[in-house]
Design a protein around this motif. Structure first.
Motif, short mmCIF file in Angstrom:
data_model
loop_
_atom_site.label_atom_id
_atom_site.label_comp_id
_atom_site.label_asym_id
_atom_site.label_seq_id
_atom_site.Cartn_x
_atom_site.Cartn_y
_atom_site.Cartn_z
N ASP A 122 0.87 -1.18 0.00
CA ASP A 122 0.00 0.00 0.00
C ASP A 122 0.90 1.22 0.00
O ASP A 122 1.89 1.25 0.73
N ILE A 123 0.56 2.22 -0.80
CA ILE A 123 1.31 3.47 -0.74
C ILE A 123 0.46 4.49 0.01
O ILE A 123 -0.72 4.70 -0.30
N LEU A 124 1.07 5.08 1.03
CA LEU A 124 0.37 6.03 1.89
C LEU A 124 0.93 7.43 1.68
O LEU A 124 2.14 7.61 1.65
N PHE A 125 0.02 8.40 1.51
CA PHE A 125 0.43 9.78 1.24
C PHE A 125 -0.02 10.69 2.38
O PHE A 125 -1.10 10.48 2.96
N PRO A 126 0.77 11.71 2.68
CA PRO A 126 0.35 12.65 3.72
C PRO A 126 -0.96 13.34 3.35
O PRO A 126 -1.15 13.78 2.21
N GLY A 127 -1.87 13.40 4.31
CA GLY A 127 -3.14 14.09 4.10
C GLY A 127 -4.17 13.28 3.33
O GLY A 127 -5.34 13.62 3.30
N ILE A 128 -3.74 12.21 2.69
CA ILE A 128 -4.62 11.43 1.81
C ILE A 128 -4.83 10.03 2.36
O ILE A 128 -5.90 9.47 2.27
N GLY A 129 -3.78 9.49 2.96
CA GLY A 129 -3.83 8.09 3.37
C GLY A 129 -3.50 7.20 2.19
O GLY A 129 -2.67 7.56 1.35
N GLU A 130 -4.19 6.05 2.09
CA GLU A 130 -3.89 5.10 1.02
C GLU A 130 -4.21 5.69 -0.34
O GLU A 130 -5.33 6.09 -0.61
N ILE A 131 -3.21 5.75 -1.20
CA ILE A 131 -3.44 6.25 -2.56
C ILE A 131 -3.26 5.12 -3.57
O ILE A 131 -3.85 5.16 -4.65
#
Lengths: 469, 469
Positions: free
Chosen positions: B384-393
């Protein structure tokens, strides 16, 4: 010396075996091209057990030297030093054996048919055509808009719609009056799958100027023909300040661009499909064969302007035509106002003009409510583009930008203006002349690939009684 | 001299009035850019009646001389010689007046909000990002595949599905046993809207090598959050012969490419949204404001590798974290095997690593059936790729290519192997290592535009109780 820097290098290739001849020559394909690479196996030093597993459909990895081929039919080959079987393919069971399969058999195996030369080529061309669509519009500054797939609006009347629901069908909630209580459905109302993104697209064109959609659309129509799908992809540009002439110019330029793009970028695949078509036509009587090869047909569209003909002119031509006089048409054209059937469209395109035709200015009462009424009060600024072998490939119009005229038309047709208040807002606030069209993407792919059934140009066709995979 | 060849030329511009100051200065916009063009009206020689109709939202056509502007704030302006009102906009009724509107009000007017600066910018960026997606994959030789929207398969289990039907709900046909007779439905069976094109995509990757999908997907889940939509667009690449490491490399390279493409091609719109965000954050307490501006955040993603962390490492970090020890998490992490909640993902990304994170090798029992089992027998090759402010992208995996292991897993989970025979065929015939991932397009647009609610980055959002337009 220059050559030896290209050849004689160590390479690794992974792909699927198409054929294996003489225990020695593998035709390997990785899906990126119609052209297999020949891999030469040193069969004397390869275990019998491995040789047996090199079967059609097997996934393998080969490492070896890329060298100029001594054999005919290919420039390069891989002289295999190491061969690994990644995944077997039992020749007794794998359906895609290297022999002629019927298109019907291949449709039933849509998950495997893409491993054949023909369907690999078709799907690569489809992909390149998609990119050509985006490239054309983006270069011109159009904004790509994803209009909704699930819609609460069902006023457009472009066709029968599929219902979308999350209600339990075996236990439907009811209102006190005994009707189905759609307030309890996911969206709190009755919803359908979209038949067109045009109305929503117009709201965006009246803000962003030039927009296009490219997405799936749906028709719940029981049409079991070679030209209809229940689920298909449509391209719908919409341009503020464009009149119908500008709309025709755009459509013609666009179609020529994407066909040229395919010719420039899919040469090998198109050449393969051209040969396939010639082969297929050999079994037909001379009279039914195409006058042009596939590439000739595509180039013809590039090199010739589309013939622009008013509906009224077309009716005159059809009324005076031999098949009309001899009553060969199923629907005889007697008078102005008749809706054109595909037999008439084909006559105009294939017999009379022998080129793509744009018909325009249709009678208002056979066209949709949003089309702009001409000054004659009886025709609308509609256009259809007709292609040889395909029939209608584009339908478009200049839109009625006058609020009063539009609302009058909606009242006449009993279209609920409250439900379409948002559409009417584009005419209430800053209205302007604007135009657009819809192009059925699969019909374009059909034309470019030379296939004859629309089910063969989409990965997993959806048609009445068929939603496999 | 060179300058005078650019300016002082006769031009025509059509567009919509954004503002009209001092009976003299029109800010005109045609949707192609965030930058309005100033049009200077000769008000002394323009009828009072016309001046009154130059209102916010009105469509006008101006002809005049393009000249260097004497005023501050713009380089060029049009000195209007001729002005035509194309479509009026009653200032008493047009909702998009030039003042601050709440995002909620704008959502309710989704057909008009795109006429504002912010939503014009968002929709142009969305369009450019779409093209970046296609450009990236096409340059690398991936084949774009349109997997079906209506599907008869419902075994993937990625989420709750919407049913698609053409049966009359108020008069459902029944079998002799009293069940709903789906043989009478359009497709002769029970059908749904797709939740993912992955399974069909895999069949194409095992023929064409590298493929990607980009189309609408659906979840009938009652999630009223700022990160969920019932209808959203998903990008799903799938690559034969790629293992999980290659899959992570692809995802990272892809995301960096599309963000760089937006930075290169949407500079003005991004600058506008950056300023908008700074303004919005002024009303927040210092601690809640972003540490970086929008452009800094986007550049940060380009310049820093994504941190790759195994699930096991992540659990150790979380277990030892302050919010876990102080019981600030709603779900306390006690032991290996726990499913990660968005609070944990946010902690890892925003507090601990302060950069995008790729988590991999998750416990098998919290992930889907098709993911490849590791040699440890308890984790699968998921990421899983996790992004700041977005979560799982991004969610992806290496797929289980071994027929025996896959069928065993399906049996354990009670997944009908007959229904998925076509999926299993990819493992029966020429199976090989392969991997792919899914990226929710709206979450990417959310990240790039700096918006905070996913309903603001799609033209017409579909959420529970909302399918307007």
């Amino acid at each position: 010396m220059l050559n030896s820097s290209i050849t004689l290098q160590e390479v690794n290739a992974k792909g699927w075996v198409r054929t294996f001849r003489n225990n020695q020559f593998i035709a390997l394909n990785d899906g990126s091209t119609i052209n297999n690479i020949q891999c030469v196996v040193d069969f004397e030093n390869t275990p019998e057990e491995t040789l047996k597993r090199i079967t059609t459909g097997a996934a393998i990895s080969v490492t070896g030297t890329l060298a100029e081929s001594k054999g005919a039919g290919q420039q390069y080959e891989i002289q295999v030093a190491k061969l690994q079987i990644l995944g077997d393919s039992d020749p007794e069971k794998f359906p895609m054996q290297p022999k002629k399969h019927s298109l019907e058999f291949l449709r039933e195996n849509a998950h495997l048919r893409v491993r054949t030369n023909s369907f690999g080529a078709i799907m690569r061309i489809r992909s390149v055509l998609s990119f050509a669509v985006h490239s054309y519009f983006q270069q011109k500054g159009f904004v790509y808009v994803n209009t909704p797939i699930i819609t609460g609006a069902d006023a457009e009347g472009a066709g029968e719609m599929f219902q979308v629901t999350s209600l339990p069908l075996d236990n439907l909630p009811k209102t006190e009056e005994g009707n189905i209580d759609y307030k309890k459905d996911f969206f709190g109302k009755h919803t359908n799958l979209t038949v067109s993104g045009q109305l929503e697209g117009e709201t965006f064109a009246m803000a962003l100027g030039q927009i296009y959609t490219f997405g799936p659309t749906f028709r719940a129509e029981n049409s079991n023909t070679s030209r209809h799908l229940a689920e298909f992809w449509m391209i719908e540009p919409e341009v503020a300040f464009n009149d119908l002439d500008a709309n025709m110019d755009l459509a013609e330029d666009f179609i020529q661009y994407v066909i040229k793009y395919a010719l420039d970028n899919c040469a090998d695949d198109l050449k393969f499909l051209e040969a396939r078509l010639l082969e297929e036509e050999k079994s037909k009587p001379q009279a039914e064969r195409s006058e042009m090869t596939l590439l000739e047909k595509l180039n013809f569209v590039l090199e010739n302007n589309f013939k622009r003909v008013s509906y009224t002119e077309a009716i005159d031509i059809l009324r005076d035509s031999t098949p009309n006089k001899k009553k060969k048409f199923s629907y005889i054209i007697n008078e102005w106002g008749a809706d054109l059937q595909s037999e008439h469209e084909r006559y105009l395109v294939e017999k009379h003009f022998k080129c793509p035709v744009i018909l325009f200015d249709y009678p208002a009462n056979i066209k949709a409510f949003y089309m702009r009424l001409n000054e004659d009060g009886k025709t609308v600024r509609a256009m259809d583009i007709l292609f040889p072998g395909i029939g209608e490939i584009v339908g478009g119009s200049q839109r009625e930008e006058r609020y009063d005229v539009l609302i009058e038309k909606m009242k006449d047709l009993g279209i609920d203006e409250k439900e379409l208040y948002w559409y009417l807002d584009t005419r209430r606030f800053g209205s302007a002349v604007h135009s657009g069209f819809g192009l059925g993407f699969e019909r374009l792919v059909l034309f470019v690939t030379g296939m004859s059934n629309i089910r063969d140009v989409i990965p997993f066709p959806r048609t009445p009684m068929n939603a496999e995979f």
